[in-house]
Design an enzyme around this catalytic site. Structure first.
Site, PDB file in Angstrom:
ATOM      1  N   TYR A 176      32.621  31.555  41.224  1.00  0.00           N
ATOM      2  CA  TYR A 176      33.207  32.566  40.340  1.00  0.00           C
ATOM      3  C   TYR A 176      32.968  32.179  38.878  1.00  0.00           C
ATOM      4  O   TYR A 176      32.553  33.006  38.057  1.00  0.00           O
ATOM      5  CB  TYR A 176      34.703  32.684  40.629  1.00  0.00           C
ATOM      6  CG  TYR A 176      35.463  33.517  39.633  1.00  0.00           C
ATOM      7  CD1 TYR A 176      35.342  34.903  39.627  1.00  0.00           C
ATOM      8  CD2 TYR A 176      36.302  32.927  38.679  1.00  0.00           C
ATOM      9  CE1 TYR A 176      36.024  35.678  38.696  1.00  0.00           C
ATOM     10  CE2 TYR A 176      36.985  33.678  37.756  1.00  0.00           C
ATOM     11  CZ  TYR A 176      36.840  35.057  37.763  1.00  0.00           C
ATOM     12  OH  TYR A 176      37.509  35.823  36.842  1.00  0.00           O
TER      13      TYR A 176
ATOM     14  N   GLU B 191      43.993  40.822  38.086  1.00  0.00           N
ATOM     15  CA  GLU B 191      44.600  39.892  37.137  1.00  0.00           C
ATOM     16  C   GLU B 191      46.116  40.058  37.116  1.00  0.00           C
ATOM     17  O   GLU B 191      46.856  39.079  37.015  1.00  0.00           O
ATOM     18  CB  GLU B 191      44.026  40.103  35.731  1.00  0.00           C
ATOM     19  CG  GLU B 191      42.596  39.629  35.553  1.00  0.00           C
ATOM     20  CD  GLU B 191      42.459  38.105  35.516  1.00  0.00           C
ATOM     21  OE1 GLU B 191      43.486  37.402  35.467  1.00  0.00           O
ATOM     22  OE2 GLU B 191      41.309  37.637  35.536  1.00  0.00           O
TER      23      GLU B 191
ATOM     24  N   TRP C 277      45.020  31.963  39.770  1.00  0.00           N
ATOM     25  CA  TRP C 277      43.936  32.915  39.986  1.00  0.00           C
ATOM     26  C   TRP C 277      43.210  32.641  41.294  1.00  0.00           C
ATOM     27  O   TRP C 277      42.779  33.580  41.977  1.00  0.00           O
ATOM     28  CB  TRP C 277      42.965  32.878  38.806  1.00  0.00           C
ATOM     29  CG  TRP C 277      41.755  33.754  39.007  1.00  0.00           C
ATOM     30  CD1 TRP C 277      40.461  33.366  39.065  1.00  0.00           C
ATOM     31  CD2 TRP C 277      41.750  35.178  39.193  1.00  0.00           C
ATOM     32  NE1 TRP C 277      39.647  34.448  39.276  1.00  0.00           N
ATOM     33  CE2 TRP C 277      40.408  35.576  39.363  1.00  0.00           C
ATOM     34  CE3 TRP C 277      42.758  36.149  39.241  1.00  0.00           C
ATOM     35  CZ2 TRP C 277      40.039  36.903  39.558  1.00  0.00           C
ATOM     36  CZ3 TRP C 277      42.388  37.474  39.449  1.00  0.00           C
ATOM     37  CH2 TRP C 277      41.049  37.843  39.606  1.00  0.00           C
TER      38      TRP C 277
END
Length: 200
Positions: free
Chosen positions: A28, A50, A58
């Site tokens: 990522y 988010e 995350w």
């Protein structure tokens, strides 16, 4: 279009420390985080994801990203906006996502807000105004020396959060908005020595 810095396969790449040794997190970081995204629907999906990490990490959301896309109709706002109480009850039984009623209902609410905003203005343009300059939509390249120099929020992220809330978007504080701005490339916060800094 943004390009990744070429890293020799014989060298161990230097990354921002936050992605650690997790292969998913590293991928990522290397291929997505900080690359400018302008498409309104993709930005809507990222903003929803988010907002899901509030109180979580995350990586917790990243590991569930495919499940979120499946559960929320590929983040198609027109479909999500039709979700009713029965659909919410179904999603609350889905163990592949975070079963938090407030967050689930926020995505549905935000799809409706997206449609209202998009009826007047392209959603990508709407979001990118926060970093718009005389030269147009340009990412802010902070080039932080180290991670301790990366802020949790900024006046720009606070302004974006205020505007989003005014227009009906939920679960978007200044910190969440800054994480979103980093992720979608509005700001480039790859540290100066990172091999995966993106060029404008």
């Amino acid at each position: 279009m943004s390009n990744l810095t070429t890293v020799s396969p014989f060298d161990k790449p230097v990354r921002c420390a936050w992605c650690g040794d997790d292969p998913l997190y590293q991928a990522y970081h290397d291929t997505e985080w900080g690359k400018p995204e302008y498409d309104g629907k993709r930005l809507f999906a990222l903003l929803c994801l988010e907002s899901m990490q509030a109180g979580l990490s995350w990586i917790t959301i990243l590991r569930r990203r495919e499940a979120y896309y499946r559960a929320f109709a590929d983040f198609e706002p027109q479909i999500i906006a039709t979700f009713d109480d029965e659909k919410v009850a179904e999603l609350l039984q889905d163990a592949s996502i975070i079963r938090h009623r407030g967050k689930i209902e926020a995505i549905i609410n935000n799809a409706k807000a997206y449609l209202a905003i998009s009826a007047c203005e392209d959603f990508g343009e709407y979001l990118w105004r926060v970093v718009r300059t005389a030269q147009g939509r340009a990412p802010v390249d902070n080039c932080p020396p180290s991670e301790k120099d990366v802020p949790a929020q900024t006046p720009a992220s606070a302004a974006l959060a205020k505007q989003l809330k005014k227009d009906g978007i939920k679960f978007v504080g200044a910190t969440t908005c800054y994480a979103f701005m980093q992720a979608c490339g509005m700001v480039n916060d790859h540290v100066a020595h990172c091999d995966f800094r993106h060029s404008s």
